[in-house]
Scaffold this motif. Structure first.
Motif, mmCIF file in Angstrom:
data_model
loop_
_atom_site.group_PDB
_atom_site.id
_atom_site.type_symbol
_atom_site.label_atom_id
_atom_site.label_comp_id
_atom_site.label_asym_id
_atom_site.label_seq_id
_atom_site.Cartn_x
_atom_site.Cartn_y
_atom_site.Cartn_z
ATOM 1 N N ILE A 298 -122.480 -2.448 42.929
ATOM 2 C CA ILE A 298 -122.617 -3.488 41.556
ATOM 3 C C ILE A 298 -123.625 -2.560 40.807
ATOM 4 C CG2 ILE A 298 -123.449 -5.808 40.807
ATOM 5 C CD1 ILE A 298 -122.952 -6.786 43.661
ATOM 6 N N ILE A 299 -123.104 -2.311 39.512
ATOM 7 C CA ILE A 299 -123.937 -1.581 38.674
ATOM 8 C C ILE A 299 -124.147 -2.250 37.248
ATOM 9 C CG2 ILE A 299 -121.958 -0.481 37.390
ATOM 10 C CD1 ILE A 299 -125.036 1.492 38.816
ATOM 11 N N HIS A 300 -125.488 -1.946 36.804
ATOM 12 C CA HIS A 300 -125.912 -2.538 35.582
ATOM 13 C C HIS A 300 -125.644 -1.199 34.430
ATOM 14 C CE1 HIS A 300 -127.918 -3.961 32.068
ATOM 15 N NE2 HIS A 300 -128.044 -5.155 32.640
ATOM 16 N N THR A 301 -124.807 -1.059 33.506
ATOM 17 C CA THR A 301 -124.388 0.016 32.636
ATOM 18 C C THR A 301 -125.379 0.373 31.870
ATOM 19 O OG1 THR A 301 -123.761 -1.825 30.994
ATOM 20 C CG2 THR A 301 -122.052 -1.169 32.409
ATOM 21 N N GLN A 302 -126.777 -0.254 31.659
ATOM 22 C CA GLN A 302 -127.863 0.069 30.818
ATOM 23 C C GLN A 302 -129.143 0.291 31.580
ATOM 24 O OE1 GLN A 302 -127.984 -2.900 27.766
ATOM 25 N NE2 GLN A 302 -126.152 -2.099 26.689
ATOM 26 N N ARG A 303 -129.183 0.078 33.073
ATOM 27 C CA ARG A 303 -130.327 0.287 33.755
ATOM 28 C C ARG A 303 -129.987 1.072 34.963
ATOM 29 N NH1 ARG A 303 -131.565 -6.288 34.266
ATOM 30 N NH2 ARG A 303 -131.754 -6.579 32.014
ATOM 31 N N SER A 304 -130.942 1.712 35.500
ATOM 32 C CA SER A 304 -130.920 2.556 36.726
ATOM 33 C C SER A 304 -130.799 1.518 37.886
ATOM 34 C CB SER A 304 -132.041 3.263 36.691
ATOM 35 O OG SER A 304 -133.253 2.647 36.860
ATOM 36 N N GLY A 305 -130.627 2.037 39.239
ATOM 37 C CA GLY A 305 -130.584 1.177 40.316
ATOM 38 C C GLY A 305 -129.362 0.824 40.569
ATOM 39 N N VAL A 306 -129.105 0.588 41.876
ATOM 40 C CA VAL A 306 -127.782 0.037 42.349
ATOM 41 C C VAL A 306 -127.882 -0.843 43.621
ATOM 42 C CG1 VAL A 306 -127.338 1.884 44.187
ATOM 43 C CG2 VAL A 306 -125.440 0.624 43.123
ATOM 44 N N GLN A 307 -126.856 -1.929 43.376
ATOM 45 C CA GLN A 307 -126.807 -3.165 44.457
ATOM 46 C C GLN A 307 -125.605 -2.890 45.075
ATOM 47 O OE1 GLN A 307 -127.946 -7.024 43.054
ATOM 48 N NE2 GLN A 307 -126.595 -7.883 44.688
ATOM 49 N N LEU A 308 -125.468 -3.156 46.435
ATOM 50 C CA LEU A 308 -124.304 -3.008 47.251
ATOM 51 C C LEU A 308 -124.006 -4.366 47.895
ATOM 52 C CD1 LEU A 308 -125.108 0.343 48.681
ATOM 53 C CD2 LEU A 308 -123.763 0.102 47.012
ATOM 54 N N GLU A 309 -122.625 -4.719 47.585
ATOM 55 C CA GLU A 309 -122.184 -5.914 48.356
ATOM 56 C C GLU A 309 -121.540 -5.396 49.702
ATOM 57 O OE1 GLU A 309 -119.261 -9.764 47.707
ATOM 58 O OE2 GLU A 309 -119.173 -8.291 46.380
#
Length: 565
Positions: A298-309
Motif C-alpha cells: 500500500i503506497i502513498h504517491t507523495q510520501r516515502s514508506g510502504v505498508q503491506l497487507e
C-alpha cells in the motif's frame, strides 16, 4: 480346506432365492443404497458442527430403519423362511442395534478424511448390522452353537466391504468437484452394492441353522411384508423430502455469516461441496505452516514508506488451491475463527520481525481479522504480549475489519476498537462502500482510517458521479482525521483520477501484485524505488498513458483475497 468347505456346505440349508424374487430384492437394495447415499451426502455437505450433528442423527435414524426393513423383507425371499412370524421384542431390538451402530459410524463415513478411520467405521457398522440381523432372527435359530464359519467370515467381509466401498466412493465423488482424478458416483456403484447385499443376506440366513417355518402363519407373514415395505418407503420419502429444506436453511446460515467477512463469495452447490471438503480436512489445514502469507504493498504517491497487507494463500495436496475466503468462512462455521486469525496475526508479525532484523525498519503491515476475534476480551492483551515478545512497536501493525462487521456490531465493536487504540494499534474499516455504509458510525467509531472498495474505481475516469463521490469522501475523511486508501487501482487513468480527487494512498496491481513473504526484502531493496518512480511518472504523463506503460497494465482481474476478509 476341503473339509472346511464340506462342513460349511452342510449347513447352507437355505437355498438361494428364486430368480424373480432375487431381481426384485436386488432392485430394492440398490434403491436403499441410493437413499442412504443421499442422506450421507447431506450430512457430508453440512459444514458447521451443529448442522453436521443434526444431519448425522437424522441420517442414522433413517438408514438404520430402512436397512432393518430391508433385512426383514429379505426373510420372505426364501421358501424355507417365508412362513416365519417375527416376534416383536427381537425385531425391535434389532432395529435399535442397527440405528445405534449407524449413529456411531455415519459421522466418520460421511465426513472422514482418513481411509483407516473409514475402514474401522465400516467394520463397526458391519458388526452392528450382523448383530441386528441375528437379534431379529434369534427366535428362529435352532442353536447358536452350530455356526457356519465360512458364511460368518464372508458376511462380515462383504458387509464391511459394502460400507467401506460406499464411503470411499462418496469421498471420491466429493473430491471430483475439485479434480478430474476422481470419478463421481453413478448407478453402477449402487447396483453393484445392491447385488452384494443380496449375497450378504443369503449368507446371513445360513450362518445359523433355522427352525422349520409354520405354514399356518402365511397370512401374517404377507401382512408383515406389506407393513415393512410401507414403513421403509414412508421413512425414506419423509427424510428425502426434508433434505432440500434443511439444505436451504444451511445456505441461509452460510450466506449470513459470509456477509460478516465478504460479499463476493458465490453461493451454489459447488461452493457448498468445497466448504464441506475443507471442513473434513480442517484439523490438518489449521497449522501455522499451512497458512502461507503474501503481502501486497500500500503506497502513498507523495510520501516515502510502504505498508503491506497480509493476504492468505492456501494450497493442499488433496484439495489443491483453496480460496481463502471460503476457508475462512468454514472456520467461522466451525467455530475456529479466533484460532485461525491469531495464527495469521502471529505469522504476519513473525515476518515483520524478520524484515526489521534485516534493516527494513520503516515497514508496517496490516492484517484482516474477524469480529469474533477482535471483540474477545483477551484479544487486546494477547496482541500486546505478541508485539512485546517480538520487540515490535504497536504502530507497525494495523488491523482491518470489513464494513459489514463494523457497522453491524455497534457498541461492542466500539469498545473493542477503543481497547486496541489504547494499545497503539490502529483499526481500519475495510471495503468501505461495498455494503451499507453509515456515516453516523464513522463519527462513533474510533477507527484510524477507511479503505475504499474497488467498486469505486470501476469506470472512474469516465464516471463523473464516482469522481464527485470520491472527492466528498476525501473531504469527509480529512475533516474526521481519517486516512483513506483506495483498493483495486489497476490503470494509469484510474491513478490520475484518484490524484485529481485528492486521494494518494493506493493499493492495486498498477503498483504491485502480492509478493510472497520470503521475497519481500529483495523486492524492497531492488524494486520499490523504481516502481515508485514509475508511478510518479504516470501521474505527470499527459493522455491515457496506457500504451507507453504496458509494464503496469494488469494481465488478469484483481483478486483481493485477504487474510481475514
Amino acid at each position: 480346506m476341503v473339509s472346511i468347505w464340506h462342513g460349511a456346505m452342510q449347513v447352507f440349508v437355505v437355498g438361494f432365492p428364486p430368480l424373480l424374487q432375487s431381481l426384485l430384492f436386488w432392485v430394492f437394495a440398490a434403491l436403499v443404497v441410493h437413499v442412504c447415499q443421499q442422506l450421507v451426502e447431506h450430512t457430508a455437505y453440512s459444514v458447521d458442527p451443529s448442522s453436521r450433528r443434526i444431519s448425522a442423527s437424522h441420517a442414522s435414524l433413517c438408514i438404520g430403519s430402512i436397512v432393518w426393513a430391508l433385512d426383514v423383507v429379505g426373510l420372505f425371499l426364501y421358501n424355507e423362511l417365508s412362513h416365519h412370524v417375527l416376534e416383536l421384542v427381537p425385531a425391535l431390538s434389532g432395529l435399535v442395534i442397527m440405528v445405534v451402530s449407524a449413529r456411531l459410524t455415519i459421522p466418520t463415513l460421511s465426513t472422514g478424511a482418513s481411509k483407516r478411520r473409514i475402514a474401522l467405521a465400516s467394520l463397526w457398522l458391519a458388526v452392528g448390522t450382523l448383530a441386528g440381523h441375528f437379534t431379529i432372527t434369534s427366535s428362529h435359530v435352532q442353536s447358536f452353537g452350530q455356526i457356519n464359519l465360512l458364511a460368518t467370515v464372508l458376511s462380515l467381509g462383504i458387509a464391511t466391504g459394502i460400507s467401506c466401498y460406499c464411503a470411499i466412493r462418496h469421498r471420491a465423488a466429493k473430491l471430483s468437484v475439485l479434480t478430474p482424478r476422481y470419478r463421481a458416483q453413478n448407478w453402477l456403484d449402487k447396483l453393484l452394492c445392491g447385488g452384494a447385499i443380496l449375497v450378504l443376506h443369503w449368507l446371513l440366513v445360513n450362518t445359523f441353522p433355522m427352525h422349520q417355518g409354520n405354514h399356518d402363519t402365511a397370512s401374517d407373514g404377507a401382512a408383515l411384508l406389506v407393513v415393512m415395505l410401507v414403513f421403509a418407503m414412508a421413512v425414506a420419502m419423509e427424510h428425502l423430502s426434508n433434505l432440500r429444506s434443511d439444505a436451504g436453511r444451511q445456505q441461509l446460515l452460510r450466506r449470513g455469516l459470509s456477509m460478516m467477512r465478504t460479499s463476493a463469495l458465490a453461493h451454489n452447490a459447488h461452493s457448498d461441496i468445497q466448504q464441506s471438503l475443507i471442513a473434513d480436512h480442517l484439523d490438518r489445514l489449521l497449522h501455522p505452516d499451512n497458512l502461507a502469507l503474501h503481502f501486497q504493498p500500500i503506497i502513498h504517491t507523495q510520501r516515502s514508506g510502504v505498508q503491506l497487507e497480509a493476504l492468505l494463500r492456501l494450497t493442499d495436496t488433496t484439495l489443491g488451491r483453496i480460496n481463502p475466503e471460503t476457508f475462512l468462512l468454514v472456520c467461522e462455521l466451525q467455530g475456529k475463527t479466533a484460532e485461525v486469525d491469531r495464527m495469521i496475526v502471529c505469522n504476519a508479525l513473525d515476518h515483520l520481525c524478520n524484515w526489521r532484523a534485516q534493516g527494513l525498519d520503516a515497514m508496517a503491515i496490516s492484517v484482516n481479522v474477524a469480529p469474533v476475534t477482535l471483540m474477545h476480551e483477551s484479544f487486546a492483551p494477547w496482541l500486546g504480549l505478541q508485539l512485546a515478545q517480538r520487540g515490535l512497536p504497536p504502530r507497525t501493525l494495523k488491523l482491518e475489519m470489513t464494513e459489514h462487521a463494523v457497522i453491524a456490531l455497534g457498541p461492542q465493536m466500539v469498545a473493542a476498537i477503543s481497547a486496541l487504540s489504547a494499545l497503539g494499534v490502529a483499526v481500519l474499516m475495510d471495503d468501505f462502500g461495498a455494503g451499507y455504509s453509515s456515516l453516523g458510525m464513522l463519527a462513533e467509531l474510533p477507527i484510524a482510517g477507511i479503505k475504499c472498495d474497488r467498486l469505486f474505481v470501476r469506470q472512474l475516469p469516465q464516471d463523473r458521479r464516482r469522481q464527485k463521490l470520491l472527492r466528498h469522501i476525501c473531504a469527509l475523511a480529512r475533516d474526521l482525521g481519517l486516512s483513506v486508501v483506495v483498493e483495486g487501482v489497476e490503470t494509469p487513468e484510474e491513478l490520475r483520477a484518484l490524484a485529481a480527487a485528492g486521494l494518494h494512498h493506493i493499493q492495486g496491481y498498477l503498483f504491485s501484485r502480492p509478493i510472497a513473504a520470503p521475497d519481500v526484502p529483495t523486492w524492497h531493496r531492488t524494486q520499490l524505488q523504481s516502481q515508485r518512480a514509475a508511478l510518479q511518472a504516470l501521474l505527470h504523463t499527459p493522455g491515457s498513458g496506457r500504451g507507453s506503460d504496458t509494464s503496469f497494465v494488469p494481465t488478469q482481474p484483481s483478486m483481493h483475497w485477504a487474510s481475514g476478509a
